[in-house]
Design a protein around this motif. Structure first.
Motif, PDB file in Angstrom:
ATOM      1  N   MET A 215     120.013  74.427   1.510  1.00  0.00           N
ATOM      2  CA  MET A 215     120.792  73.510   1.075  1.00  0.00           C
ATOM      3  C   MET A 215     120.913  73.416  -0.704  1.00  0.00           C
ATOM      4  O   MET A 215     119.992  73.818  -1.163  1.00  0.00           O
ATOM      5  CB  MET A 215     120.118  72.008   1.547  1.00  0.00           C
ATOM      6  CG  MET A 215     120.885  70.830   0.953  1.00  0.00           C
ATOM      7  SD  MET A 215     120.033  69.403   1.426  1.00  0.00           S
ATOM      8  CE  MET A 215     121.300  68.358   1.086  1.00  0.00           C
ATOM      9  N   ALA A 216     122.130  73.015  -0.803  1.00  0.00           N
ATOM     10  CA  ALA A 216     122.390  73.180  -2.664  1.00  0.00           C
ATOM     11  C   ALA A 216     122.870  71.810  -3.140  1.00  0.00           C
ATOM     12  O   ALA A 216     123.312  71.005  -2.124  1.00  0.00           O
ATOM     13  CB  ALA A 216     123.402  74.223  -2.772  1.00  0.00           C
ATOM     14  N   ILE A 217     122.387  71.519  -4.307  1.00  0.00           N
ATOM     15  CA  ILE A 217     122.818  70.443  -4.818  1.00  0.00           C
ATOM     16  C   ILE A 217     123.012  70.689  -6.142  1.00  0.00           C
ATOM     17  O   ILE A 217     122.783  71.721  -6.943  1.00  0.00           O
ATOM     18  CB  ILE A 217     121.700  69.219  -4.884  1.00  0.00           C
ATOM     19  CG1 ILE A 217     120.577  69.762  -5.872  1.00  0.00           C
ATOM     20  CG2 ILE A 217     121.096  68.710  -3.636  1.00  0.00           C
ATOM     21  CD1 ILE A 217     119.430  68.597  -6.162  1.00  0.00           C
ATOM     22  N   THR A 218     123.863  69.750  -7.094  1.00  0.00           N
ATOM     23  CA  THR A 218     124.022  69.878  -8.483  1.00  0.00           C
ATOM     24  C   THR A 218     123.203  68.982  -9.146  1.00  0.00           C
ATOM     25  O   THR A 218     122.823  68.024  -8.840  1.00  0.00           O
ATOM     26  CB  THR A 218     125.672  69.215  -8.766  1.00  0.00           C
ATOM     27  OG1 THR A 218     125.646  67.903  -8.379  1.00  0.00           O
ATOM     28  CG2 THR A 218     126.668  70.125  -7.890  1.00  0.00           C
ATOM     29  N   ALA A 219     122.798  69.793 -10.186  1.00  0.00           N
ATOM     30  CA  ALA A 219     121.968  68.785 -11.272  1.00  0.00           C
ATOM     31  C   ALA A 219     122.323  69.442 -12.476  1.00  0.00           C
ATOM     32  O   ALA A 219     122.423  70.654 -12.820  1.00  0.00           O
ATOM     33  CB  ALA A 219     120.445  69.248 -10.981  1.00  0.00           C
ATOM     34  N   GLY A 220     122.603  68.688 -13.596  1.00  0.00           N
ATOM     35  CA  GLY A 220     123.147  68.997 -14.689  1.00  0.00           C
ATOM     36  C   GLY A 220     124.529  69.688 -14.639  1.00  0.00           C
ATOM     37  O   GLY A 220     125.454  69.139 -14.015  1.00  0.00           O
ATOM     38  N   ASP A 221     124.540  70.685 -15.023  1.00  0.00           N
ATOM     39  CA  ASP A 221     125.861  71.448 -14.743  1.00  0.00           C
ATOM     40  C   ASP A 221     125.990  72.684 -13.901  1.00  0.00           C
ATOM     41  O   ASP A 221     126.472  73.903 -13.949  1.00  0.00           O
ATOM     42  CB  ASP A 221     126.566  71.864 -16.060  1.00  0.00           C
ATOM     43  CG  ASP A 221     125.578  72.852 -17.051  1.00  0.00           C
ATOM     44  OD1 ASP A 221     124.417  73.200 -16.550  1.00  0.00           O
ATOM     45  OD2 ASP A 221     125.976  73.067 -18.191  1.00  0.00           O
TER      46      ASP A 221
ATOM     47  N   ASP B 159     119.698  75.723  -5.492  1.00  0.00           N
ATOM     48  CA  ASP B 159     119.284  75.845  -3.869  1.00  0.00           C
ATOM     49  C   ASP B 159     118.066  75.475  -3.878  1.00  0.00           C
ATOM     50  O   ASP B 159     116.879  75.781  -4.462  1.00  0.00           O
ATOM     51  CB  ASP B 159     119.344  77.464  -3.656  1.00  0.00           C
ATOM     52  CG  ASP B 159     118.781  77.983  -2.350  1.00  0.00           C
ATOM     53  OD1 ASP B 159     118.086  77.111  -1.652  1.00  0.00           O
ATOM     54  OD2 ASP B 159     119.312  79.076  -2.065  1.00  0.00           O
ATOM     55  N   LEU B 160     117.959  74.260  -2.970  1.00  0.00           N
ATOM     56  CA  LEU B 160     116.804  73.433  -2.749  1.00  0.00           C
ATOM     57  C   LEU B 160     115.595  74.320  -1.914  1.00  0.00           C
ATOM     58  O   LEU B 160     114.596  74.071  -2.220  1.00  0.00           O
ATOM     59  CB  LEU B 160     117.137  72.300  -2.153  1.00  0.00           C
ATOM     60  CG  LEU B 160     117.957  71.327  -2.852  1.00  0.00           C
ATOM     61  CD1 LEU B 160     117.845  69.960  -1.814  1.00  0.00           C
ATOM     62  CD2 LEU B 160     117.409  70.863  -4.081  1.00  0.00           C
ATOM     63  N   ALA B 161     116.099  75.565  -1.204  1.00  0.00           N
ATOM     64  CA  ALA B 161     115.110  76.001  -0.521  1.00  0.00           C
ATOM     65  C   ALA B 161     114.079  76.935  -1.260  1.00  0.00           C
ATOM     66  O   ALA B 161     112.835  77.091  -0.878  1.00  0.00           O
ATOM     67  CB  ALA B 161     115.932  77.061   0.535  1.00  0.00           C
ATOM     68  N   VAL B 162     114.551  77.604  -2.385  1.00  0.00           N
ATOM     69  CA  VAL B 162     113.626  78.260  -3.295  1.00  0.00           C
ATOM     70  C   VAL B 162     113.676  77.721  -5.020  1.00  0.00           C
ATOM     71  O   VAL B 162     112.836  78.221  -5.606  1.00  0.00           O
ATOM     72  CB  VAL B 162     114.422  79.722  -3.546  1.00  0.00           C
ATOM     73  CG1 VAL B 162     114.215  80.392  -2.132  1.00  0.00           C
ATOM     74  CG2 VAL B 162     115.757  79.553  -3.945  1.00  0.00           C
ATOM     75  N   GLY B 163     114.464  76.447  -5.143  1.00  0.00           N
ATOM     76  CA  GLY B 163     114.101  75.840  -6.372  1.00  0.00           C
ATOM     77  C   GLY B 163     114.853  76.539  -7.449  1.00  0.00           C
ATOM     78  O   GLY B 163     114.188  76.240  -8.538  1.00  0.00           O
ATOM     79  N   THR B 164     116.061  77.190  -7.346  1.00  0.00           N
ATOM     80  CA  THR B 164     116.430  77.913  -8.291  1.00  0.00           C
ATOM     81  C   THR B 164     118.070  77.562  -8.166  1.00  0.00           C
ATOM     82  O   THR B 164     118.567  77.092  -7.308  1.00  0.00           O
ATOM     83  CB  THR B 164     116.285  79.242  -8.193  1.00  0.00           C
ATOM     84  OG1 THR B 164     116.944  79.816  -6.739  1.00  0.00           O
ATOM     85  CG2 THR B 164     114.659  80.029  -8.227  1.00  0.00           C
TER      86      THR B 164
END
Length: 144
Positions: free
Chosen positions: A1-7, A11-16
């Motif tokens: 799953m991916a989300i936007t943060a800042g700009d 990728d939430l699975a690996v935190g990058t």
């Protein structure tokens, strides 16, 4: 799953960061919203522009949507993804065709100060707006 943060897209699975950053505004980005299908992001900035992005390709789509005379405070996509609404410090509301990259109709006026929120009705047909003038207004949406 991916989300936007800042700009950046994360990728939430690996935190990058999954992609990005998505850059192009000529000032602070004030607001961001996904289209209902997740295939487009609309952002609004202090540079009085709305920009459209492809989150998968991590790239801008089309030219900046211009015509506002003040910073953008809010953006929203219609339930069918055919419209983007923006509003801001110039006390107007604008509808845009993301597919054509152009405004639809003239700016809507009626608020007596900055417009701070826009929201489409779940089935379309109406847009609600809120402003610093302490009012909520309802507007019919244009046909595409």
């Amino acid at each position: 799953m991916a989300i936007t943060a800042g700009d950046s897209l994360w990728d939430l699975a690996v935190g990058t960061p999954a992609a990005g950053p998505l850059s192009g505004h000529e000032g602070p980005v004030r607001v961001i919203a996904f289209s209902p299908d997740g295939r487009r992001i609309a952002s609004g900035g202090a540079d009085a522009t709305v920009r459209l992005w492809d989150p998968v390709a991590a790239s801008r789509t089309g030219r900046p949507l211009t015509g506002r005379t003040g910073p953008v405070r809010c953006v929203a996509s219609s339930p069918d993804g055919q419209l983007v609404a923006s509003a801001g410090d110039d006390a107007t509301v604008r509808f845009w065709s993301p597919a054509a990259g152009r405004p639809l109709g003239e700016p809507l006026t009626g608020h007596d100060g900055p417009v701070t929120g826009v929201s489409f009705a779940p089935k379309g047909g109406l847009l609600s707006t809120a402003g610093t003038d302490r009012t909520v207004r309802l507007w019919p949406t244009p046909s595409v």
